[in-house]
Design a protein around this motif. Structure first.
Motif, PDB file in Angstrom:
ATOM      1  N   LYS A 174       1.339  27.270  11.063  1.00 36.59           N
ATOM      2  CA  LYS A 174       1.721  27.684  12.423  1.00 36.59           C
ATOM      3  C   LYS A 174       1.827  29.206  12.548  1.00 36.59           C
ATOM      4  O   LYS A 174       2.715  29.746  13.198  1.00 36.59           O
ATOM      5  CB  LYS A 174       3.055  27.063  12.833  1.00 36.59           C
ATOM      6  CG  LYS A 174       3.144  25.564  12.586  1.00 36.59           C
ATOM      7  CD  LYS A 174       2.123  24.791  13.398  1.00 36.59           C
ATOM      8  CE  LYS A 174       2.286  23.287  13.224  1.00 36.59           C
ATOM      9  NZ  LYS A 174       1.225  22.525  13.928  1.00 36.59           N
ATOM     10  N   LYS A 219       2.474  31.384  10.162  1.00 36.33           N
ATOM     11  CA  LYS A 219       3.361  32.062   9.207  1.00 36.33           C
ATOM     12  C   LYS A 219       2.574  32.760   8.107  1.00 36.33           C
ATOM     13  O   LYS A 219       3.099  33.656   7.429  1.00 36.33           O
ATOM     14  CB  LYS A 219       4.362  31.063   8.615  1.00 36.33           C
ATOM     15  CG  LYS A 219       5.367  30.540   9.633  1.00 36.33           C
ATOM     16  CD  LYS A 219       6.361  29.600   8.996  1.00 36.33           C
ATOM     17  CE  LYS A 219       7.436  29.161  10.004  1.00 36.33           C
ATOM     18  NZ  LYS A 219       6.876  28.384  11.114  1.00 36.33           N
ATOM     19  N   SER A 271       0.139  22.169  18.112  1.00 38.98           N
ATOM     20  CA  SER A 271       1.495  22.267  18.649  1.00 38.98           C
ATOM     21  C   SER A 271       2.290  23.299  17.848  1.00 38.98           C
ATOM     22  O   SER A 271       2.183  23.366  16.615  1.00 38.98           O
ATOM     23  CB  SER A 271       2.201  20.906  18.584  1.00 38.98           C
ATOM     24  OG  SER A 271       2.320  20.467  17.250  1.00 38.98           O
ATOM     25  N   ASP A 272       3.054  24.103  18.537  1.00 42.13           N
ATOM     26  CA  ASP A 272       3.896  25.144  17.936  1.00 42.13           C
ATOM     27  C   ASP A 272       3.093  26.295  17.326  1.00 42.13           C
ATOM     28  O   ASP A 272       3.673  27.148  16.656  1.00 42.13           O
ATOM     29  CB  ASP A 272       4.821  24.565  16.849  1.00 42.13           C
ATOM     30  CG  ASP A 272       5.753  23.509  17.395  1.00 42.13           C
ATOM     31  OD1 ASP A 272       6.164  23.646  18.561  1.00 42.13           O
ATOM     32  OD2 ASP A 272       6.058  22.549  16.666  1.00 42.13           O
ATOM     33  N   TYR A 273       1.782  26.313  17.541  1.00 38.77           N
ATOM     34  CA  TYR A 273       1.017  27.457  17.053  1.00 38.77           C
ATOM     35  C   TYR A 273       1.220  28.611  18.033  1.00 38.77           C
ATOM     36  O   TYR A 273       1.127  28.424  19.245  1.00 38.77           O
ATOM     37  CB  TYR A 273      -0.474  27.116  16.942  1.00 38.77           C
ATOM     38  CG  TYR A 273      -1.263  28.181  16.198  1.00 38.77           C
ATOM     39  CD1 TYR A 273      -1.458  28.098  14.836  1.00 38.77           C
ATOM     40  CD2 TYR A 273      -1.782  29.281  16.871  1.00 38.77           C
ATOM     41  CE1 TYR A 273      -2.160  29.064  14.145  1.00 38.77           C
ATOM     42  CE2 TYR A 273      -2.479  30.257  16.202  1.00 38.77           C
ATOM     43  CZ  TYR A 273      -2.663  30.147  14.838  1.00 38.77           C
ATOM     44  OH  TYR A 273      -3.362  31.129  14.166  1.00 38.77           O
ATOM     45  N   PRO A 274       1.481  29.844  17.548  1.00 38.83           N
ATOM     46  CA  PRO A 274       1.755  30.975  18.443  1.00 38.83           C
ATOM     47  C   PRO A 274       0.517  31.368  19.250  1.00 38.83           C
ATOM     48  O   PRO A 274      -0.441  31.915  18.718  1.00 38.83           O
ATOM     49  CB  PRO A 274       2.175  32.098  17.489  1.00 38.83           C
ATOM     50  CG  PRO A 274       1.587  31.726  16.165  1.00 38.83           C
ATOM     51  CD  PRO A 274       1.575  30.229  16.109  1.00 38.83           C
ATOM     52  N   THR A 275       0.531  31.103  20.516  1.00 42.69           N
ATOM     53  CA  THR A 275      -0.641  31.360  21.364  1.00 42.69           C
ATOM     54  C   THR A 275      -0.913  32.852  21.542  1.00 42.69           C
ATOM     55  O   THR A 275      -2.008  33.230  21.932  1.00 42.69           O
ATOM     56  CB  THR A 275      -0.446  30.724  22.753  1.00 42.69           C
ATOM     57  OG1 THR A 275       0.772  31.212  23.325  1.00 42.69           O
ATOM     58  CG2 THR A 275      -0.390  29.210  22.632  1.00 42.69           C
ATOM     59  N   ASP A 309      -6.866  20.596  19.498  1.00 36.30           N
ATOM     60  CA  ASP A 309      -5.807  19.775  18.922  1.00 36.30           C
ATOM     61  C   ASP A 309      -6.364  18.420  18.484  1.00 36.30           C
ATOM     62  O   ASP A 309      -7.098  17.760  19.232  1.00 36.30           O
ATOM     63  CB  ASP A 309      -4.695  19.573  19.951  1.00 36.30           C
ATOM     64  CG  ASP A 309      -3.436  19.006  19.319  1.00 36.30           C
ATOM     65  OD1 ASP A 309      -2.933  19.621  18.361  1.00 36.30           O
ATOM     66  OD2 ASP A 309      -2.966  17.944  19.781  1.00 36.30           O
TER      67      ASP A 309
END
Length: 483
Positions: A371, A373, A410-414, A458
């Motif tokens: 995600k 990191k 989901s929860d990936y920094p756009t 996704d």
């Protein structure tokens, strides 16, 4: 070889190449020397964070140290690892002190160049004996890179073959340990990647990276030779048939024309592609390998080996050029010639690592699975300036998830630049020239590299992602090599 009026020893023959000596029969020995690296002056040097192998193993293990000092020291190292691989870091680090690595590297890397220049029939026999393949067209004399590939499975680590190949019947047996050395170094590098995945998982939480690597079962090793200009001349000459006497009388002119043509080709270089990364064209005129992201989890690379060669013009009926006096050479600038681009700072940075260390860089799959990191590394390999006779040898392991691995967005920094293709800033009068040049380079890269948001949806599998990535870069069906 008689080429009309022969130059005297020490006289320039072409470019920055000098005649070493000439024999009575007309045989010429030519050496190309290395001069300053003008094209590297503007690249910022990146000295990688170095992780010692013993600390890598301690951090990856489940046991805990009883010493407070050791615990604090290892936590500091863990923080440095995550900073280096995280969104504010360069996305790569180096590992030093790996047992047996020095000998394995020294035994394997010189074979890359020997295989690239080998007689095709001889090479085919070696491929068969050692279960090797290639993911570049080796019949193409215009290629800048030769690559020799093998799939390795984690559970095979330590199970090396006692090869009894047909190489024993050849004039030399320098390739007799090729397969075993390839595997032994490859398994060593796979272990480094797996340990680093365990360290990152502990820092992030969960076991996503480790499980993804083990689920895939395999890693892909590539022994790579980056050609010197002289290497390409030899390949082209080997493919030519004996010409007319008039043509043979003009071999000196042919040689000069060939060198000139090679230099022009570098200025307008084609994309060198592989099935584990993607490239771009147009942001640098002197690259061995174009700008690209690797789309696996980790890429593990040896510190490169450089080989300096002399050109021998043989006085034979076939009038062939060959290379002689090959010797290991230090990097002309002290760098690896691996370049990365830092989009957050709009800077190109030249990677410098300790001799005989390993470099591990983050691929797009690790970026997605964590995600954001961990940050994937945009990189290329550039040629040393004015070094027609210098080649570069390296060995790479690509560690990737299983083809069936499903990605979730989901929860990936756009706001991630690599995701949506937005890069900060536009050139204006208030910025200095260096900042404006960096922004222009960023814009050029963004125009050519498809943003992650257009390649990844996704629920897409890694297989679909790799196919779509290849399709958007190169067109067609995006099919990957099975080797």
């Amino acid at each position: 070889m008689r080429i009309g009026i022969l130059p005297i020893p020490g006289e320039l023959v072409f470019g920055n190449s000098r005649l070493l000596k000439k024999d009575e029969d007309g045989t010429c020995y030519i050496e190309t020397y290395v001069v300053g690296q003008g094209d590297m002056a503007e690249a910022e040097i990146l000295e990688l964070f170095e992780l010692h192998y013993s600390d890598l193993k301690l951090l990856a293990s489940s046991s805990s140290s009883s010493s407070k000092e050791d615990v604090e020291r290892l936590e500091t190292i863990r923080a440095n690892i995550m900073e280096s691989l995280g969104p504010r870091g360069p996305g790569l680090l180096s590992i030093t002190g790996v047992p047996k690595a020095s000998n394995l590297r020294r035994n394997l890397l010189p074979l890359a160049r020997k295989l690239a220049l080998l007689n095709p029939d001889h090479r085919k026999r070696i491929f068969k004996d050692h279960n090797l393949g290639s993911d570049v067209p080796l019949k193409n004399p215009e290629r800048n890179v030769s690559s020799f590939a093998m799939q390795l499975r984690y559970e095979q680590g330590g199970e090396l073959d006692n090869l009894k190949s047909s190489d024993q019947d050849l004039p030399d047996d320098e390739f007799k340990n090729l397969g075993n050395t390839f595997k032994e170094l490859g398994f060593c590098m796979m272990e480094l990647g797996l340990c680093l995945a365990q360290i990152c998982d502990k820092a992030i939480g969960g076991q996503e990276l480790e499980h993804s690597l083990l689920e895939s079962c395999t890693g892909k090793g590539r022994l790579i030779h980056y050609h010197s200009i002289l290497d390409n001349i030899v390949l082209k000459e080997a493919g030519r048939k004996s010409g007319s006497s008039r043509r043979q009388a003009n071999r000196k002119n042919d040689l000069v024309d060939c060198i000139t043509g090679e230099k022009k080709q570098i200025e307008h270089t084609n994309v060198d592609v592989n099935s584990d990364g993607v490239g771009l064209f147009g942001t640098h005129s002197n690259l061995w390998q174009q700008w690209h992201y690797d789309y696996g989890i980790f890429t593990v690379l040896t510190d490169p080996l450089f080989i300096l060669s002399s050109c021998l013009l043989e006085n034979t009926e076939k009038e062939q050029y060959t290379l002689s006096c090959d010797k290991e050479s230090p990097s002309p600038s002290g760098h690896t010639y691996l370049q990365i681009f830092d989009p957050s700072k709009n800077k190109v940075r030249m990677v410098k690592s300790s001799p005989e260390s390993f470099i591990i860089q983050v691929g797009e799959s690790a970026d997605i699975l964590t995600k954001g990191k961990l940050r994937s590394t945009l990189h290329c390999v550039c040629r040393p300036a004015m070094s027609e006779n210098l080649s570069r040898e390296t060995f790479v392991m690509f560690l990737q998830p299983a083809w069936s691995k499903t990605f979730s967005m989901s929860d990936y920094p756009t706001q991630n630049c690599n995701l949506d293709g937005r890069c900060s800033g536009v050139p204006d009068d208030k910025r200095n020239l260096a900042e404006q040049d960096g922004i222009r380079l960023t814009e050029e890269i963004r125009k050519i590299i498809p943003p992650l948001s257009l390649r990844l949806k996704d629920g897409m599998t890694f297989s679909d992602f790799s196919r779509e990535t290849t399709k958007q870069y190169y067109g067609g069906g995006g099919l990957q090599s099975n080797r």
